[in-house]
Enzyme design. Structure first.
Site, PDB file in Angstrom:
ATOM      1  N   ASP A  92      -3.957   5.643   6.388  1.00 55.77           N
ATOM      2  CA  ASP A  92      -4.482   6.855   7.008  1.00 55.77           C
ATOM      3  C   ASP A  92      -5.443   6.425   8.124  1.00 55.77           C
ATOM      4  O   ASP A  92      -5.003   6.076   9.213  1.00 55.77           O
ATOM      5  CB  ASP A  92      -5.166   7.642   5.880  1.00 55.77           C
ATOM      6  CG  ASP A  92      -5.570   9.043   6.260  1.00 55.77           C
ATOM      7  OD1 ASP A  92      -4.755   9.758   6.813  1.00 55.77           O
ATOM      8  OD2 ASP A  92      -6.727   9.429   5.985  1.00 55.77           O
ATOM      9  N   LYS A 117       0.297   7.214   8.568  1.00 55.65           N
ATOM     10  CA  LYS A 117      -0.095   8.404   9.347  1.00 55.65           C
ATOM     11  C   LYS A 117      -0.741   7.911  10.637  1.00 55.65           C
ATOM     12  O   LYS A 117      -1.971   7.823  10.726  1.00 55.65           O
ATOM     13  CB  LYS A 117      -1.135   9.216   8.573  1.00 55.65           C
ATOM     14  CG  LYS A 117      -0.615  10.074   7.439  1.00 55.65           C
ATOM     15  CD  LYS A 117      -1.792  10.874   6.865  1.00 55.65           C
ATOM     16  CE  LYS A 117      -1.443  11.591   5.602  1.00 55.65           C
ATOM     17  NZ  LYS A 117      -2.647  12.135   4.922  1.00 55.65           N
ATOM     18  N   ARG A 177       0.863  11.551  -9.447  1.00 57.56           N
ATOM     19  CA  ARG A 177       1.355  10.186  -9.184  1.00 57.56           C
ATOM     20  C   ARG A 177       2.753   9.972  -9.750  1.00 57.56           C
ATOM     21  O   ARG A 177       3.487   9.102  -9.321  1.00 57.56           O
ATOM     22  CB  ARG A 177       0.422   9.141  -9.813  1.00 57.56           C
ATOM     23  CG  ARG A 177      -0.972   9.089  -9.226  1.00 57.56           C
ATOM     24  CD  ARG A 177      -1.689   7.837  -9.747  1.00 57.56           C
ATOM     25  NE  ARG A 177      -3.128   7.875  -9.531  1.00 57.56           N
ATOM     26  CZ  ARG A 177      -3.741   7.510  -8.401  1.00 57.56           C
ATOM     27  NH1 ARG A 177      -3.039   7.095  -7.384  1.00 57.56           N
ATOM     28  NH2 ARG A 177      -5.057   7.563  -8.306  1.00 57.56           N
ATOM     29  N   GLU A 188       0.848  -1.202   0.000  1.00 53.85           N
ATOM     30  CA  GLU A 188       0.000   0.000   0.000  1.00 53.85           C
ATOM     31  C   GLU A 188       0.879   1.247   0.000  1.00 53.85           C
ATOM     32  O   GLU A 188       2.022   1.220   0.453  1.00 53.85           O
ATOM     33  CB  GLU A 188      -0.926  -0.069   1.231  1.00 53.85           C
ATOM     34  CG  GLU A 188      -1.831   1.113   1.462  1.00 53.85           C
ATOM     35  CD  GLU A 188      -2.847   1.372   0.374  1.00 53.85           C
ATOM     36  OE1 GLU A 188      -2.437   1.474  -0.799  1.00 53.85           O
ATOM     37  OE2 GLU A 188      -4.044   1.550   0.685  1.00 53.85           O
ATOM     38  N   PHE A 193      -1.476  16.238   3.856  1.00 49.83           N
ATOM     39  CA  PHE A 193      -1.872  15.556   2.622  1.00 49.83           C
ATOM     40  C   PHE A 193      -0.695  15.552   1.654  1.00 49.83           C
ATOM     41  O   PHE A 193      -0.195  16.596   1.265  1.00 49.83           O
ATOM     42  CB  PHE A 193      -3.105  16.201   1.987  1.00 49.83           C
ATOM     43  CG  PHE A 193      -3.704  15.322   0.947  1.00 49.83           C
ATOM     44  CD1 PHE A 193      -4.505  14.241   1.312  1.00 49.83           C
ATOM     45  CD2 PHE A 193      -3.419  15.512  -0.403  1.00 49.83           C
ATOM     46  CE1 PHE A 193      -5.027  13.386   0.344  1.00 49.83           C
ATOM     47  CE2 PHE A 193      -3.940  14.658  -1.372  1.00 49.83           C
ATOM     48  CZ  PHE A 193      -4.746  13.590  -0.989  1.00 49.83           C
ATOM     49  N   VAL A 194      -0.264  14.358   1.297  1.00 45.51           N
ATOM     50  CA  VAL A 194       0.931  14.222   0.462  1.00 45.51           C
ATOM     51  C   VAL A 194       0.608  13.591  -0.896  1.00 45.51           C
ATOM     52  O   VAL A 194      -0.366  12.853  -1.033  1.00 45.51           O
ATOM     53  CB  VAL A 194       2.016  13.381   1.174  1.00 45.51           C
ATOM     54  CG1 VAL A 194       2.567  14.120   2.381  1.00 45.51           C
ATOM     55  CG2 VAL A 194       1.484  12.000   1.585  1.00 45.51           C
ATOM     56  N   ASP A 254      -1.896  10.374  -5.255  1.00 42.15           N
ATOM     57  CA  ASP A 254      -2.507  11.407  -6.096  1.00 42.15           C
ATOM     58  C   ASP A 254      -3.349  12.387  -5.313  1.00 42.15           C
ATOM     59  O   ASP A 254      -3.741  12.147  -4.174  1.00 42.15           O
ATOM     60  CB  ASP A 254      -3.439  10.751  -7.126  1.00 42.15           C
ATOM     61  CG  ASP A 254      -4.761  10.300  -6.497  1.00 42.15           C
ATOM     62  OD1 ASP A 254      -4.706   9.530  -5.513  1.00 42.15           O
ATOM     63  OD2 ASP A 254      -5.833  10.733  -6.956  1.00 42.15           O
TER      64      ASP A 254
HETATM   65  P1  IMP Z   1      -7.514   4.906   4.685  1.00 44.68           P
HETATM   66  O1  IMP Z   1      -8.553   3.937   4.239  1.00 44.68           O
HETATM   67  O2  IMP Z   1      -8.109   6.102   5.372  1.00 44.68           O
HETATM   68  O3  IMP Z   1      -6.394   4.280   5.489  1.00 44.68           O
HETATM   69  O4  IMP Z   1      -6.906   5.573   3.407  1.00 44.68           O
HETATM   70  C1  IMP Z   1      -6.058   4.949   2.599  1.00 44.68           C
HETATM   71  C2  IMP Z   1      -6.100   5.538   1.221  1.00 44.68           C
HETATM   72  O5  IMP Z   1      -6.445   6.939   1.212  1.00 44.68           O
HETATM   73  C3  IMP Z   1      -4.730   5.456   0.615  1.00 44.68           C
HETATM   74  O6  IMP Z   1      -4.570   4.252  -0.081  1.00 44.68           O
HETATM   75  C4  IMP Z   1      -4.707   6.645  -0.314  1.00 44.68           C
HETATM   76  O7  IMP Z   1      -5.245   6.289  -1.557  1.00 44.68           O
HETATM   77  C5  IMP Z   1      -5.615   7.647   0.330  1.00 44.68           C
HETATM   78  N1  IMP Z   1      -4.833   8.650   1.094  1.00 44.68           N
HETATM   79  C6  IMP Z   1      -4.748   8.788   2.429  1.00 44.68           C
HETATM   80  N2  IMP Z   1      -3.937   9.793   2.779  1.00 44.68           N
HETATM   81  C7  IMP Z   1      -3.468  10.298   1.624  1.00 44.68           C
HETATM   82  C8  IMP Z   1      -2.549  11.382   1.307  1.00 44.68           C
HETATM   83  O8  IMP Z   1      -1.980  12.073   2.170  1.00 44.68           O
HETATM   84  N3  IMP Z   1      -2.329  11.580  -0.012  1.00 44.68           N
HETATM   85  C9  IMP Z   1      -2.901  10.853  -1.009  1.00 44.68           C
HETATM   86  N4  IMP Z   1      -3.754   9.840  -0.763  1.00 44.68           N
HETATM   87  C10 IMP Z   1      -4.034   9.572   0.543  1.00 44.68           C
HETATM   88 MG    MG Z   2      -4.731   3.943  -2.148  1.00 44.28          MG
END
Ligand code: IMP
Ligand code: MG
Length: 178
Positions: A102, A130, A164, A98, A151-152, A158
């Site tokens: 987040d 994170k 990307r 992955e 946010f990166v 992306d």
């Molecule tokens: P989660 O389900 O909240 O853990 O989010 C995971 C997905 O959110 C990642 O695979 C990313 O696609 C997207 N994401 C989370 N944080 C970022 C960020 O800072 N930049 C870009 N995409 C992010």
């Molecule tokens: Mg993703």
């Protein structure tokens, strides 16, 4: 550097360092097994490619694409499968690749899904983590870097499907999305 990037957070050098550190650990942990790397589209493409190129033991690769509805910079708890695996994971030792973890919603869903498909073992490998944003408790086995709540983009990650292609991970200027 693109004008919409505030600063570089993880340089190309740091990415290389993380890839070789993680691959060494994977080669140690899976030396008697044949691992199936499952990349999560599309964010993991760069990291997935670098990990598998540096991994020197027997392995297979596959991809899944899932979507999680929510606002543009935050995911929701509802995850849908857009592209499923192209092979059975039954009895296999899976390492999910992955880009970033987040809230943990996406990975928690995928862990349950792969368990229901009877994978022998499932571990998680992410370039970025994170921890301060976690909503679901998940065990992450291989982490490139813990990063602050910003946010990166870049190196697969992306915003609105852009950025990307950047070879580094950068912080996106807030003015781009707020
Ligand atoms: P989660 O389900 O909240 O853990 O989010 C995971 C997905 O959110 C990642 O695979 C990313 O696609 C997207 N994401 C989370 N944080 C970022 C960020 O800072 N930049 C870009 N995409 C992010
Ligand atoms: Mg993703």
């Amino acid at each position: 550097m693109l004008a919409s990037i505030e600063r570089i957070l993880i340089t190309e050098e740091q990415i290389k360092e993380a890839v070789s550190r993680i691959t060494k650990q994977l080669e140690e942990d899976y030396k008697d097994k044949k691992v199936l790397f499952v990349g999560l589209l599309k964010g993991s493409i760069a990291f997935m490619a670098d990990i598998v190129k540096s991994y020197s033991l027997m392995c297979q690769i596959d991809f899944m694409d899932v979507s999680s509805y929510g606002s543009s910079t935050e995911s929701s708890g509802t995850v849908n499968i857009i592209k499923d695996l192209s092979q059975s994971v039954e009895g296999k030792d899976v390492v999910i690749i992955e880009d970033i973890i987040d809230s943990g919603n996406t990975l928690s869903f995928i862990m349950q899904y792969l368990a229901s498909k009877k994978a022998n073992s499932v571990r998680i490998c992410t370039l970025l983590n994170k921890p301060s944003r976690r909503k679901v408790d998940i065990a992450v086995d291989y982490i490139g870097y813990d990063i602050p709540d910003e946010f990166v983009v870049g190196y697969g990650l992306d915003y609105d499907e852009y950025y990307r292609n950047l070879p580094y991970v950068g912080v996106l200027k807030r003015s781009v999305y707020s």
